[in-house]
Write a protein that holds these residues in place. Structure first.
Motif, PDB file in Angstrom:
ATOM      1  N   UNK A 189      60.644  36.423  42.886  1.00 47.77           N
ATOM      2  CA  UNK A 189      61.250  37.943  42.286  1.00 47.77           C
ATOM      3  C   UNK A 189      60.130  38.045  41.278  1.00 47.77           C
ATOM      4  N   UNK A 190      59.332  39.326  41.675  1.00 48.37           N
ATOM      5  CA  UNK A 190      58.668  39.797  40.736  1.00 48.37           C
ATOM      6  C   UNK A 190      58.888  41.124  39.867  1.00 48.37           C
ATOM      7  N   UNK A 191      59.128  41.096  38.696  1.00 49.06           N
ATOM      8  CA  UNK A 191      59.365  42.099  37.970  1.00 49.06           C
ATOM      9  C   UNK A 191      57.989  42.752  37.304  1.00 49.06           C
ATOM     10  N   UNK A 192      58.024  44.045  37.376  1.00 47.82           N
ATOM     11  CA  UNK A 192      57.060  45.002  37.067  1.00 47.82           C
ATOM     12  C   UNK A 192      55.697  44.389  37.125  1.00 47.82           C
ATOM     13  N   UNK A 193      55.224  44.008  38.379  1.00 43.44           N
ATOM     14  CA  UNK A 193      54.034  43.301  38.354  1.00 43.44           C
ATOM     15  C   UNK A 193      52.582  44.226  38.358  1.00 43.44           C
ATOM     16  N   UNK A 194      51.693  43.816  37.941  1.00 48.71           N
ATOM     17  CA  UNK A 194      50.399  44.418  38.085  1.00 48.71           C
ATOM     18  C   UNK A 194      49.937  43.757  39.221  1.00 48.71           C
ATOM     19  N   UNK A 195      49.721  44.525  40.494  1.00 45.03           N
ATOM     20  CA  UNK A 195      49.160  43.703  41.534  1.00 45.03           C
ATOM     21  C   UNK A 195      47.640  44.130  42.120  1.00 45.03           C
ATOM     22  N   UNK A 196      47.276  45.329  41.464  1.00 42.38           N
ATOM     23  CA  UNK A 196      45.852  45.671  41.929  1.00 42.38           C
ATOM     24  C   UNK A 196      45.210  46.215  40.555  1.00 42.38           C
ATOM     25  N   UNK A 197      44.458  45.299  39.827  1.00 43.32           N
ATOM     26  CA  UNK A 197      43.818  45.373  38.614  1.00 43.32           C
ATOM     27  C   UNK A 197      42.956  46.699  38.617  1.00 43.32           C
ATOM     28  N   UNK A 198      42.464  47.368  39.704  1.00 41.65           N
ATOM     29  CA  UNK A 198      41.425  48.282  39.541  1.00 41.65           C
ATOM     30  C   UNK A 198      42.185  49.660  39.418  1.00 41.65           C
ATOM     31  N   UNK A 199      43.276  49.758  40.223  1.00 44.33           N
ATOM     32  CA  UNK A 199      44.194  50.927  40.189  1.00 44.33           C
ATOM     33  C   UNK A 199      44.771  50.962  38.790  1.00 44.33           C
ATOM     34  N   UNK A 201      43.870  49.704  36.067  1.00 46.49           N
ATOM     35  CA  UNK A 201      42.764  50.147  34.907  1.00 46.49           C
ATOM     36  C   UNK A 201      42.783  51.452  34.818  1.00 46.49           C
ATOM     37  N   UNK A 202      42.862  52.386  35.901  1.00 50.56           N
ATOM     38  CA  UNK A 202      42.974  53.693  35.946  1.00 50.56           C
ATOM     39  C   UNK A 202      44.469  54.454  35.481  1.00 50.56           C
ATOM     40  N   UNK A 203      45.455  53.716  35.335  1.00 48.69           N
ATOM     41  CA  UNK A 203      46.804  54.486  35.275  1.00 48.69           C
ATOM     42  C   UNK A 203      47.559  53.587  34.157  1.00 48.69           C
ATOM     43  N   UNK A 204      47.277  52.451  33.600  1.00 52.84           N
ATOM     44  CA  UNK A 204      48.007  51.945  32.659  1.00 52.84           C
ATOM     45  C   UNK A 204      47.747  52.484  31.340  1.00 52.84           C
ATOM     46  N   UNK A 205      48.824  52.314  30.464  1.00 53.08           N
ATOM     47  CA  UNK A 205      48.460  53.335  29.023  1.00 53.08           C
ATOM     48  C   UNK A 205      47.663  52.080  28.002  1.00 53.08           C
ATOM     49  N   UNK A 206      47.512  50.856  28.433  1.00 52.79           N
ATOM     50  CA  UNK A 206      46.488  49.827  27.646  1.00 52.79           C
ATOM     51  C   UNK A 206      45.496  49.252  28.787  1.00 52.79           C
ATOM     52  N   UNK A 207      44.911  50.360  29.566  1.00 52.45           N
ATOM     53  CA  UNK A 207      43.881  49.707  30.511  1.00 52.45           C
ATOM     54  C   UNK A 207      42.796  49.550  29.409  1.00 52.45           C
ATOM     55  N   UNK A 208      42.201  50.327  28.707  1.00 53.77           N
ATOM     56  CA  UNK A 208      41.150  49.886  27.803  1.00 53.77           C
ATOM     57  C   UNK A 208      41.293  48.881  26.769  1.00 53.77           C
ATOM     58  N   UNK A 239      30.737  47.526  41.870  1.00 50.65           N
ATOM     59  CA  UNK A 239      30.726  45.978  41.410  1.00 50.65           C
ATOM     60  C   UNK A 239      31.963  45.810  40.726  1.00 50.65           C
ATOM     61  N   UNK A 240      32.361  46.762  39.667  1.00 48.29           N
ATOM     62  CA  UNK A 240      33.549  46.573  38.926  1.00 48.29           C
ATOM     63  C   UNK A 240      34.826  46.450  39.905  1.00 48.29           C
ATOM     64  N   UNK A 241      34.723  47.320  40.838  1.00 46.28           N
ATOM     65  CA  UNK A 241      36.144  47.473  41.655  1.00 46.28           C
ATOM     66  C   UNK A 241      36.183  46.100  42.439  1.00 46.28           C
ATOM     67  N   UNK A 242      34.886  45.400  43.213  1.00 44.25           N
ATOM     68  CA  UNK A 242      35.111  44.277  43.842  1.00 44.25           C
ATOM     69  C   UNK A 242      35.496  43.361  42.871  1.00 44.25           C
ATOM     70  N   UNK A 269      55.029  52.744  31.723  1.00 50.52           N
ATOM     71  CA  UNK A 269      53.718  53.115  31.655  1.00 50.52           C
ATOM     72  C   UNK A 269      52.754  52.153  31.229  1.00 50.52           C
ATOM     73  N   UNK A 270      53.262  50.762  31.021  1.00 50.27           N
ATOM     74  CA  UNK A 270      52.433  49.892  31.099  1.00 50.27           C
ATOM     75  C   UNK A 270      51.890  49.154  32.109  1.00 50.27           C
ATOM     76  N   UNK A 271      52.929  48.859  33.180  1.00 52.10           N
ATOM     77  CA  UNK A 271      52.590  48.342  34.462  1.00 52.10           C
ATOM     78  C   UNK A 271      53.350  49.516  35.666  1.00 52.10           C
TER      79      UNK A 271
END
Length: 326
Positions: A189-199, A201-208, A239-242, A269-271
């Motif tokens: 059971x996965x609650x609010x997972x982040x499964x693609x760090x590249x996307x 990075x572009x959408x989370x409110x704390x990506x940077x 390279x970053x995406x990879x 907004x976090x995940x």
């Protein structure tokens, strides 16, 4: 606290009590203090639903001590064999404490041995320990968690064929990461997972502020992303995406054999919920056993501050999934 700083009211929790208010009073002219309980809101309910017992132990891992907590079902009988659920906290710089955790009580109270582990990266064990996870999500933290599972599975009362895993936020990341790297778990059971760090990075409110530190993001030439991205990002994006993909659970979806339930708030907004949507879509197309539940209007912290009916729904969905598969 009173104006003389002699009387203080605090709320306190422990593994047997959700929370109560206590008065701490300092004796005049001394450094001694007394504590008196002021409330007993949960005593009636707890009398009818006794909290489960908890064992705390330490696992030796290289130069680290990994603190673990094991919750036992009511009426525990060591001659029997029980299913085990691994619990993974968020963060990764969160931690499990000697406090009342509702989902631990719910799982253990229903008959599941519940193992809560503080792998490297957890807070309260010093700066070096908390920083050990930087740039290494799914690395040594995964090894710590699996080592704890291995240690507990040596006990005769653990049914090694009925293992489950649950986590929220970073715990959701680790849950989906683990089932992509081992087939030992029969349910996840996965609650609010982040499964693609590249996307993410572009959408989370704390990506940077969070992501660049936690994922140790660097460009092709070794330049950390710590200043305006402009040309540098354009030159190093492949390279970053990879690199981020190599640490993303979605990359390992084809290897997953574990039935997985995704639970996610639509206003997170976090995940962002797109993380679960991506994973659900890929898993369905791969013919995997997966379900997804969306919680309307819920942000990332709804398990602590959201409407009680939705928090109850989360726990019931989690519990039903483990009952179904374990």
């Amino acid at each position: 606290m009173d104006s003389a700083a002699k009387r203080l009211v605090v709320t306190g929790s422990d593994p047997t009590n959700p929370s109560d208010a206590y008065l701490i009073e300092r004796s005049a002219g001394t450094d001694q203090s007394s504590r008196r309980r002021l409330t007993d809101h949960n005593d009636g309910w707890l009398a009818q639903h006794p909290p489960v017992l908890m064992e705390k132990f330490v696992l030796q891992r290289e130069d680290w001590d990994i603190e673990c907590r094991l919750y036992y079902p009511p009426g525990f009988d060591p001659a029997k064999r029980y299913p085990l659920v691994l619990e993974i906290h968020g963060g990764p710089n969160g931690a499990f404490y000697d406090s009342f955790v509702p989902w631990h009580q719910v799982l253990a109270g229903t008959g599941f041995l519940t193992l809560a582990v503080n792998p490297r990266g957890s807070s309260t064990y010093g700066e070096e320990f908390v920083n050990a996870v930087l740039g290494d999500w799914g690395g040594d933290d995964y090894s710590d968690l699996m080592a704890a599972v291995d240690a507990v599975c040596q006990r005769d009362y653990v049914d090694n064929d009925r293992l489950g895993v649950h986590g929220y936020s970073y715990g959701g990341y680790m849950t989906t990461w683990m089932i992509g790297h081992t087939d030992r778990f029969r349910a996840a059971v996965a609650g609010a997972p982040c499964i693609d760090l590249w996307t993410m990075y572009g959408t989370s409110d704390i990506a940077t502020s969070f992501g660049e530190t936690q994922w140790a993001i660097r460009l092709a030439g070794g330049m950390p992303i710590s200043r305006p991205l402009a040309g540098e990002l354009a030159q190093g994006v492949d390279t970053l995406a990879f690199r981020l993909l190599q640490r993303s659970p979605i990359k390992f979806a084809p290897q997953v054999e574990t039935p997985v339930l995704l639970l996610h708030g639509e206003s997170d907004a976090r995940c962002p919920i797109g993380q679960s949507e991506q994973y659900f879509q890929v898993m369905k197309r791969l013919g995997k056993e997966v379900e997804m539940v969306r919680f309307p209007g819920c942000g990332h912290g709804f398990l602590r501050t959201g409407h009680v009916a939705l928090r109850q729904e989360y726990l019931e969905r989690m519990l039903d999934w483990f009952r179904r598969w374990l």
